[in-house]
Every structure is written in structure tokens, then in C-alpha cells.
Design an enzyme around this catalytic site. Structure first.
Site, short mmCIF file in Angstrom:
data_model
loop_
_atom_site.label_atom_id
_atom_site.label_comp_id
_atom_site.label_asym_id
_atom_site.label_seq_id
_atom_site.Cartn_x
_atom_site.Cartn_y
_atom_site.Cartn_z
CE LYS A 117 45.17 -73.83 -6.58
NZ LYS A 117 45.29 -75.23 -6.18
CE LYS A 201 50.30 -84.47 -20.21
NZ LYS A 201 51.47 -85.20 -20.28
CE LYS A 204 44.58 -88.90 -10.49
NZ LYS A 204 45.19 -89.46 -9.28
#
Ligand code: TRP
Length: 331
Positions: A117, A201, A204
Site C-alpha cells: 500500500k 459480506k 465492519k
């Protein structure tokens, strides 16, 4: 009667478990606790690399402990404790540092993902990565090896970490002679995708979760928010494409499931009614645990007592294993 095998796992206190967490992992853990000698700890040290707020970690620790107790964890067979309460864990981690190749850590998925990242966003590759994150797998190996674990139930994302624990145990045994048992990761049976409120799905990160033990009216509100298509009540509906039905199935028995399936297919039932049926089902299954949970959260000293007893039991095993290691490494 408990089986000889030792089951161990850690749960990171990073949020209140939702229905997806429960059905995906916690339920099978509670089932295992009926049969095996089990060590379950709240991995508060592992939460430290991302959460720097003591109150938050403490609160989530209570929530997870209370939830596991309320949902029926067998406390006769289980030592339920805080990871940080066992002093031996810090020591074993330090010892294991010295037999763990740095290259192994470089291969850890979670670390690699951060590096990728950073690379993509053109910042320093180690930006935002603390040593807690980098050495996460060593602490986790210490967790697993400190209690002579045989079976380590984890989600798919943690499999590599358990394999690392095996590797590290192997490096140690090679140098110092047979010391650690090699643990086996057990990846929970996939109970299928558990859809969230929007049909994706339940997670959170999508903000589409249904909390497991929230107040009744909150549960109702969440369920009423489930997204459906726009079929009219009289139309026949496909149960297997309906989030309402897919969640219902996970709480209901076979007969109930078949009956609701038929009502979907027959037509004549609106989504509002289907949601009410789902709410009543979940509510009836969870109302007792919810009461126990609320009682525990209102009296955290009871949770502390259970966690302290768990720590005492864990400490007995941990101190033996640690002194063996210390002797082998330092004489
Ligand atoms: N790393 C695990 C997670 O993020 C939690 C954990 C910590 C754990 N120590 C463990 C799991 C030891 C199994 C065994 O979910």
C-alpha cells in the site's frame, strides 16, 4: 470428560462482535470448549499496534469476554484470560525473537500488504508500520507455544501466522532439541457467506453489520434496514437471493427453514413480514444470552473475576514452559 488435546485461540479486542463474527468463528469455539481443554485469551497486546487508547482496548476486552461467557462458553474446561496478564508472554516473545529469521517476518501477509500500500501511494515503504505490527507473528507464536497448544482454530486470514508458529517452534527445536509441540491450524468450516444489511459480506468495513447482543429495539431497527428488491407482497420470491432468508437459515432449525422457504416461493408474504419473522427468530435465540451479557457488562467485577481465574490457570502451564525454554537458552 475432556479430550487430551489442547485448543487455543486469541481474539483481538478491536470491536463488538457481530453476527458474522459469531457464526463465522466464535460459535464453533464455544462448541469446542464443551469437549476440549481450551485456552482463550483476549489478545490485547496484539491490539496495541493499531489502538493507542487504553480505554477502548479495555472496553472491547470486557465486551468480548462477556459475550463469550453469555453465549455459553464452558468455563470448566476453558481458561479465559487477558493475554497481557501473563508475564511469561513478554519473556517468551523476547526469547523467540532470537531464533526467528527476519526474512520470515518480511513474508507475513499483513506486513506485506502495508508495504504494498505504501509503495503504491509513493510514500516510504515502512510508513505507518510500527515494530508491534512487524513482529506480530512472533508474539503470536509465543501465544501458541506458551500453552502447549495442539489445535489452533483461526480464520483463513490467520492461517499463515499459525504456520509461522510451527516454523518458529521448528527452528527452536532444531537448535535446542525437542521442546515445543508443533501446533495445527484449524480453519473454521466455511458456513457460507454471511450477508450484511446491504447483501454484501457482513463486515465492519462495509458498515452493514448486525451486532450480536445489542438491545432488542436496536436489533429490530437493523433488521428492518435490510435491503431488498422491490417485489410486491403477492409475488413469489427467491429465498436464496434474499439476505433475510440467508440470515434466518443460520438461526432456525431445518423445519422452520423449510417453512419460510415455502412462504418465499409461494408469494403472499411481503418483505416487511419476512423481516418481522427474522427478527422474532433471532430475538428468541438471543434474548437469554443478551440478559446475561447486559448483567455482566453492568458488573465488570464479575468479568474480572473470571478473567483472573483464567489467568491463574494459564499461568500454571506458561510458567513451566517458559522455565524449560529459559533453561535451554541460558542454562
Ligand atoms: N492474530 C489473531 C487475530 O487477529 C488473534 C490472535 C492473537 C491469535 N494471538 C493468537 C489467534 C494466537 C490464534 C492464536 O485474529
Amino acid at each position: 470428560m475432556t479430550d487430551e488435546k489442547i485448543v487455543l485461540t486469541g481474539i483481538k479486542p478491536t470491536g463488538i462482535p457481530h453476527i458474522g463474527n459469531y457464526l463465522g468463528a466464535l460459535k464453533s469455539l464455544i462448541d469446542m470448549s464443551q469437549k476440549y481443554k481450551t485456552f482463550i485469551f483476549i489478545a490485547d497486546l496484539h491490539a496495541l499496534n493499531s489502538i493507542h487508547d487504553a480505554r477502548e482496548i479495555k472496553q472491547h476486552t470486557y465486551e468480548i469476554a462477556a459475550l463469550m461467557i453469555a453465549m455459553g462458553l464452558n468455563l470448566d474446561n476453558t481458561a479465559l484470560f487477558r493475554q497481557s496478564d501473563i508475564n511469561e508472554i513478554y519473556q517468551l516473545t523476547e526469547f523467540l525473537m532470537n531464533v526467528t529469521p527476519k526474512g520470515l517476518m518480511n513474508r507475513a501477509h499483513s506486513y506485506k500488504a502495508m508495504v504494498e500500500k505504501n509503495t503504491e501511494s509513493g510514500v516510504d515503504i515502512d510508513s505507518g508500520i510500527n515494530m508491534g505490527l512487524y513482529t506480530y507473528p512472533i508474539l503470536m507464536a509465543a501465544d501458541i507455544l506458551l500453552y502447549n497448544s495442539d489445535i489452533v482454530p483461526v480464520g483463513k486470514d490467520q492461517k499463515q501466522h499459525v504456520e509461522f508458529a510451527r516454523d518458529i517452534a521448528g527452528y527452536f527445536n532444531n537448535i535446542y532439541g525437542e521442546t515445543f509441540k508443533l501446533p495445527e491450524p484449524v480453519i473454521g468450516e466455511d458456513c457460507g457467506l454471511i450477508p450484511g444489511l446491504d447483501g454484501r459480506k457482513m463486515s465492519k468495513s462495509y458498515d452493514n453489520t448486525i451486532p450480536l447482543l445489542c438491545p432488542r429495539n436496536e436489533l429490530k431497527k437493523k433488521i428492518m434496514r435490510i435491503i431488498t428488491d422491490s417485489k410486491a407482497p403477492e409475488e413469489s420470491k427467491n429465498p436464496d437471493e434474499s439476505t433475510i432468508f440467508l440470515i434466518y437459515k443460520l438461526f432456525a432449525n431445518t423445519n422452520e427453514t423449510a417453512a419460510l422457504r415455502k412462504r418465499f416461493l409461494d408469494g403472499g408474504m411481503g418483505y416487511g413480514e419476512a423481516k418481522t419473522i427474522l427478527f422474532e427468530k433471532i430475538d428468541s435465540v438471543l434474548s437469554e444470552p443478551r440478559e446475561r451479557y447486559e448483567h455482566l457488562m453492568a458488573t465488570p467485577s464479575e468479568i474480572d473475576t473470571i478473567l483472573n481465574q483464567g489467568a491463574q490457570r494459564a499461568h500454571i502451564v506458561a510458567s513451566k514452559v517458559l522455565s524449560k525454554v529459559k533453561k535451554k537458552m541460558l542454562g
